[in-house]
Design a protein around this motif. Sequence first.
Motif, short mmCIF file in Angstrom:
data_model
loop_
_atom_site.label_atom_id
_atom_site.label_comp_id
_atom_site.label_asym_id
_atom_site.label_seq_id
_atom_site.Cartn_x
_atom_site.Cartn_y
_atom_site.Cartn_z
N ALA A 60 33.47 39.35 36.20
CA ALA A 60 33.97 40.39 35.29
C ALA A 60 34.60 41.54 36.06
O ALA A 60 35.66 42.06 35.69
CB ALA A 60 32.83 40.89 34.41
N ASN A 61 33.96 41.95 37.13
CA ASN A 61 34.49 43.05 37.94
C ASN A 61 35.82 42.67 38.60
O ASN A 61 36.75 43.48 38.66
CB ASN A 61 33.47 43.44 39.01
N ASP B 185 32.61 40.39 27.74
CA ASP B 185 33.94 39.97 27.30
C ASP B 185 34.38 38.63 27.90
O ASP B 185 35.40 38.07 27.47
CB ASP B 185 34.99 41.03 27.65
N ILE B 186 33.67 38.15 28.89
CA ILE B 186 34.09 36.90 29.54
C ILE B 186 33.18 35.73 29.15
O ILE B 186 33.31 34.64 29.72
CB ILE B 186 34.14 37.04 31.07
N ARG C 290 37.18 43.15 33.48
CA ARG C 290 36.62 43.04 32.14
C ARG C 290 35.12 43.34 32.18
O ARG C 290 34.50 43.33 33.25
CB ARG C 290 36.83 41.64 31.57
N LYS C 291 34.55 43.57 31.01
CA LYS C 291 33.11 43.71 30.91
C LYS C 291 32.47 42.31 30.87
O LYS C 291 33.10 41.35 30.42
CB LYS C 291 32.73 44.48 29.65
N SER C 292 31.24 42.24 31.32
CA SER C 292 30.55 40.94 31.38
C SER C 292 30.51 40.25 30.03
O SER C 292 30.71 39.03 29.92
CB SER C 292 29.13 41.10 31.93
N LEU D 78 44.22 34.32 31.58
CA LEU D 78 42.83 34.79 31.66
C LEU D 78 41.96 33.75 32.37
O LEU D 78 41.14 34.10 33.23
CB LEU D 78 42.30 35.07 30.26
#
Length: 495
Positions: A280-281, A289-290, A285-287, A261
């Motif tokens: 994220a894109n 989530d990072i 992942r969603k923003s 990751l």
Amino acid sequence: MTGKPSRVFDRGMEWDGLVAFAGRSLPHAMLGIVSGRRRMGKTYLLRALVEQYDGFYFGATAGTEAESLRQFSAALAERTGSPAPFSFANWDDAISYLFGLAASAADAPFLVVIDEFPYLAKVAPELPSLIQRETDRFQTEESRMRLLLCGSAMSVMGGLLAGTAPLRGRAQLELVVRPFGYRAAADFWGVSADPALAARLHAVVGGTPAYRRQFLADDVPAGLSDFDAWICRTVLSPYSPLFREARYLLAEEADIRDTALYHSVLAAVAHGNTTRGGIANYIGRKSVDISHPLNVLEDSHLLAREADVFRAGKSQYRITEPLINFYEAVMRPAWARLESGQAADVWSQSAERFAAQVAGPHFETVCREYVLGPGRSLLGTSMGEVGGGVVTDSVARRQIQIDVAVVEPGSEQGRPSAALLGEAKWGTVMGLSHLERLGRARELLAGRGMDTTRCRLACFSAAGFSDALRAEAERGGVLLVGLDDLYGRGVPARG
């Protein structure tokens, strides 16, 4: 002040800070925290300091609590001249005895360095509390203890003084040993006479001192014409210690578990996705989530979040370690081919990627470092924040990227002002179009209430400038900064 040994390259400010800490004559215990990523020369620097003060140095290693305590006891016994190793029952006894030595010392300070402290804190988490107890005790009782805790795990070392940590508020020194600046790195590698080579070399290995001597045994490019061959026989060679170094740098951080990751996050930034949304894109992942991996990489000093100096709340991420950026942009996409010995083919096909994703962004960072340091005299002001940002041109429906900016925030008495707006290009000969874009940005900022009456425009280029732009500089319309100027081998064309 105790003079810095000649064998210690650069590090003048760090040495002065350490000497000021160790040599204080105050009759109570003092604590210092020294951190920095691996390969920065922290141990080399601290050993030199211990020699100067006839202190006690202990370098911890990864091991069990019992083994670590036994090693510490043996080292301490040797330092005190004991004929037999000490046999402390626990760390409580060991730390109490250590501080007791400082209490019985003469007027001279007793310097103690515990290196790679995170190894000890991992197996004996009570250590920070024990040190806190003794430090507090010897604030009222006389002591000459000067204790330095050092470590490479940046997140762990940063946590020693954070929040509700036992040692919060106890340290009189917090020193981060950083990579050499780009000029010092050129001197260290012996390439300062060739700015084109120095810039390329720094874009790959940065200012980490261990890479030249310990890793490459002083294998330095013989000149710019040798750079491609040097890359293939060192960084891109599966037989070189530098080949897997970027992976090891990530794996060594204690808070990093899922390395896949984190490599994906770094790869996103290396490929130009520098905003949270872009990262994220890129990794799917969603923003939200990072947030954790971004925070961990920031705490580890592998990623830096840089605010947009023109737009409040906007920021971009930058990889701070050049070798990691080089790995993610050039090496990781072709890893299997490199492992099979195809370095020359991979490198010959990476010229465009190297220029766009490695050398170009790194050049912008070097230009900002120049303005923050040696180029500050060109501005006519010593104040202001150095950074970059975006100026939106709603009429032309475009965004103007400002790579190098010096701005001063507004106050109750005055409005914000801009002292410098600059654009940096690695492989492009800059011309009047670049100057016109900067001029338009200055007009837009003035229209939004920013004071630009003393704002200078600057073009930074590693490839040179057109005759028309040079003529404009002669008339006083722009400041031109090339590689020779960045490395102190020329005088910038200025108006």
